[in-house]
Design a protein around this motif. Sequence first.
Motif, PDB file in Angstrom:
ATOM      1  N   LYS A 376     -70.494 -24.666  -2.382  1.00  0.00           N
ATOM      2  CA  LYS A 376     -71.332 -23.852  -3.278  1.00  0.00           C
ATOM      3  C   LYS A 376     -72.497 -23.243  -2.506  1.00  0.00           C
ATOM      4  O   LYS A 376     -72.714 -23.542  -1.330  1.00  0.00           O
ATOM      5  CB  LYS A 376     -71.870 -24.718  -4.419  1.00  0.00           C
ATOM      6  N   ASP A 377     -73.257 -22.388  -3.195  1.00  0.00           N
ATOM      7  CA  ASP A 377     -74.485 -21.788  -2.649  1.00  0.00           C
ATOM      8  C   ASP A 377     -74.231 -21.097  -1.312  1.00  0.00           C
ATOM      9  O   ASP A 377     -74.911 -21.351  -0.308  1.00  0.00           O
ATOM     10  CB  ASP A 377     -75.579 -22.855  -2.487  1.00  0.00           C
ATOM     11  N   LEU A 378     -73.241 -20.202  -1.294  1.00  0.00           N
ATOM     12  CA  LEU A 378     -72.852 -19.526  -0.063  1.00  0.00           C
ATOM     13  C   LEU A 378     -73.655 -18.261   0.172  1.00  0.00           C
ATOM     14  O   LEU A 378     -74.082 -17.583  -0.766  1.00  0.00           O
ATOM     15  CB  LEU A 378     -71.360 -19.180  -0.114  1.00  0.00           C
ATOM     16  N   SER A 379     -73.832 -17.915   1.432  1.00  0.00           N
ATOM     17  CA  SER A 379     -74.399 -16.624   1.808  1.00  0.00           C
ATOM     18  C   SER A 379     -73.383 -15.530   1.474  1.00  0.00           C
ATOM     19  O   SER A 379     -72.214 -15.824   1.193  1.00  0.00           O
ATOM     20  CB  SER A 379     -74.681 -16.604   3.303  1.00  0.00           C
ATOM     21  N   PRO A 380     -73.785 -14.259   1.512  1.00  0.00           N
ATOM     22  CA  PRO A 380     -72.810 -13.181   1.289  1.00  0.00           C
ATOM     23  C   PRO A 380     -71.609 -13.274   2.228  1.00  0.00           C
ATOM     24  O   PRO A 380     -70.464 -13.066   1.797  1.00  0.00           O
ATOM     25  CB  PRO A 380     -73.636 -11.913   1.541  1.00  0.00           C
ATOM     26  N   GLN A 383     -69.400 -16.051   0.995  1.00  0.00           N
ATOM     27  CA  GLN A 383     -68.667 -15.615  -0.202  1.00  0.00           C
ATOM     28  C   GLN A 383     -67.488 -14.726   0.177  1.00  0.00           C
ATOM     29  O   GLN A 383     -66.391 -14.838  -0.381  1.00  0.00           O
ATOM     30  CB  GLN A 383     -69.606 -14.858  -1.132  1.00  0.00           C
ATOM     31  N   ARG A 386     -64.694 -16.840   1.807  1.00  0.00           N
ATOM     32  CA  ARG A 386     -63.922 -17.565   0.784  1.00  0.00           C
ATOM     33  C   ARG A 386     -62.990 -16.603   0.039  1.00  0.00           C
ATOM     34  O   ARG A 386     -61.819 -16.925  -0.205  1.00  0.00           O
ATOM     35  CB  ARG A 386     -64.864 -18.248  -0.198  1.00  0.00           C
ATOM     36  N   ALA A 387     -63.502 -15.417  -0.321  1.00  0.00           N
ATOM     37  CA  ALA A 387     -62.667 -14.430  -1.015  1.00  0.00           C
ATOM     38  C   ALA A 387     -61.502 -13.990  -0.131  1.00  0.00           C
ATOM     39  O   ALA A 387     -60.387 -13.746  -0.626  1.00  0.00           O
ATOM     40  CB  ALA A 387     -63.520 -13.230  -1.423  1.00  0.00           C
ATOM     41  N   THR A 409     -64.278  -8.651  -4.798  1.00  0.00           N
ATOM     42  CA  THR A 409     -65.434  -9.454  -4.368  1.00  0.00           C
ATOM     43  C   THR A 409     -65.895  -9.031  -2.976  1.00  0.00           C
ATOM     44  O   THR A 409     -67.093  -8.839  -2.732  1.00  0.00           O
ATOM     45  CB  THR A 409     -65.076 -10.952  -4.359  1.00  0.00           C
ATOM     46  N   LEU A 413     -69.611  -6.862  -1.741  1.00  0.00           N
ATOM     47  CA  LEU A 413     -70.631  -7.438  -0.865  1.00  0.00           C
ATOM     48  C   LEU A 413     -71.119  -6.454   0.196  1.00  0.00           C
ATOM     49  O   LEU A 413     -72.078  -6.738   0.921  1.00  0.00           O
ATOM     50  CB  LEU A 413     -70.093  -8.725  -0.212  1.00  0.00           C
TER      51      LEU A 413
END
Length: 505
Positions: A376-380, A383, A386-387, A409, A413
Motif C-alpha cells: 500500500k501507499d505507493l509512489s506514482p 502504482q 503494479r498496474a 491507470t 500517471l
Amino acid sequence: MPCTRTLPTALLLALLAAAPVSAAPVRSLAERSADAAQSDYENDWQSAQSTARSGNLLGAMIAVERLMDDPRFETLPPAQQAANAQVAGAVARMQRQPDLSRRYLERGLAAQPDNPETLVALMVLDISQDKATQAADRLLQASSRSSQPLAISAETVGYLQNSLRDQPAQRLAMLQALFDSGWKSDGVEPNALWLILAQLQIENGKGAQVPATVARIDTPVELIALRSDKRFDRYVDRGDARFNVEQAAQRHLDALRVSSLLDRAVNTQLVAFASAQLLAGENEQLVQFTEPMARMISEGRRPSDEEAKSLAWLLEHRMMALRRLGRIEPAVEAARMAQKVGMLTNDYLEHTFNLASVLSVTGHKQESQAVLAGVKDLSPFGQALRAYLDFNAALERGDAAAADQARATIISLGDDVRLIHREMLIDDGDLDGAAAVLIAQLESPEERTSTLVSLQDMRLYPSLPAEAQSDERWRALKRRADVQAAVARVGRIEQYPLYGSSSSR
C-alpha cells in the motif's frame, strides 16, 4: 569493597605536576552540593542514552522529558545542550512525537546555531514529515557548517534528490554541496549521483564546474552515459584511456575484488563488487561467493541489522546471475530470499516488486499477484509498476477489461512513469506509441542519459520464454528510422563487450 577506577601513576603525577602551586580555595558546602547535583544531572543524561540504546524507548522518553524540563539544562555548555537535545529529539521521533522532537532539536539549535549534527537531525525529521524542500535547506546549512562530510545515508540523499526533481536549482545546490564536501555513499564514491550533478550543471549554466565533476566519475556504466550523451562531448576525450569503458570495467572489477577480499564484510562495497561481476559476465563466480549467504537464509538464520540491506541486494544479484545461467527455479528462490531479507530494511518495496516481476516472467503469476496484495501507499512509479504487472497478468489470461483498467491507470500517471508506459506499449504490440514515448524520453533533459544507456548495444543472454516477444519488439523499436533520428540528435549508440542490466535485450 566497592569497585573503584584508578588512574595510572604516571598520569597522576602529570596531573599533579600541572596543578597550580597554591592550594585551591576551600569551597562551601552549598557549592559542593550544587556540583554534586549538576554531576547527577549529567549522569542522568548518560543513563537516558543507555536506556534508549537498550531499546526501552518508553523509559528513555520519560527520562528525556524530565531532563529537558529541568532548569539545569540551561546551565550546560552550548555544545552539551545541543548534543543532549539531539538525543531527546531522536527518542521523541522514534516515539512518534514529531512536534516534541522538533521542539527539542530547535532548542538545541538555539543553544549552538552552528551545530551540523543538530541540523542533520532536523533534516531527518523534515524527511519523515515529507518536507523535502526544508530538509534540503537543512542539508545545505549543515554542510556549510561542517569541516567534514556529513554523516547521512545514501537513502537520505536519494530521497531528497528524487523529491527535488521539480526544483533543479535546489537539487543542484544540494548535490554540489555533497560533492564539494567529499561525501561518499556508505564509503563508496557515488558515481551515479555525480553524473546527475554534471547533467544539472550543464542544464543550469554551470559548465565551468563540469570538468571537476566528470573527473570523479570512473565507473563503467556512468562512463557509457558520458560517452553516449552529446551534452558531454566537450568534456569527454573519447580517445583517452580514462574513458575506455572496457578498461574501466576491468579496473573497477579488479579494485573491488581486492578490497572485498581484504575487508570480507557484507557491505555496500561488496554489493558494488557483485554488480561489477554481473557487468563482466562473471555469473558462476557470483553464484559461488553468495552461496554461503543463501544457505544462511535458507536455514532460517537472521542477518544482523548492519548487514541486512547489503545482503538483500547481494541476493538480488545472485538471482540475476542464476537467471543468466538458465537456472530459473534457483533464481526465483534467490529472489524470494532477497525479499525476505529486504523486509528488514527500508528497501523492502523494491525487493517486493523485484520478486513480483521475477515471478511474473517465470510462470508464477498467481504468486506474483499475491506478493503485491498487501502493498500500500505507493509512489506514482510504484502504482504504475503494479498496474504494469496487472496488465501482463490480464493479457495472459485474456481479461480485456482488466487490461484496459491497468492501461488507463498507467496513462493517468503521466510523464513521471514514461518508462513503464513505454514497456506496456511494447508488450501491447503498439510500436508506434512506444516510439513516441521513447522519443519523448530522449528529448527530456532529465531522462535522456538513462534512456541512451538503455539503448546501447551490449552483450546478450537468451530471453526467457515470457520475455522473448517483448525483447524482439524492443530490438525492432531501436531499428526504427524515427528512433534512430531522435538518438542521432542528442547522442549515439555504441557497442560494448559488457552485459547491461537488461541482459536479454
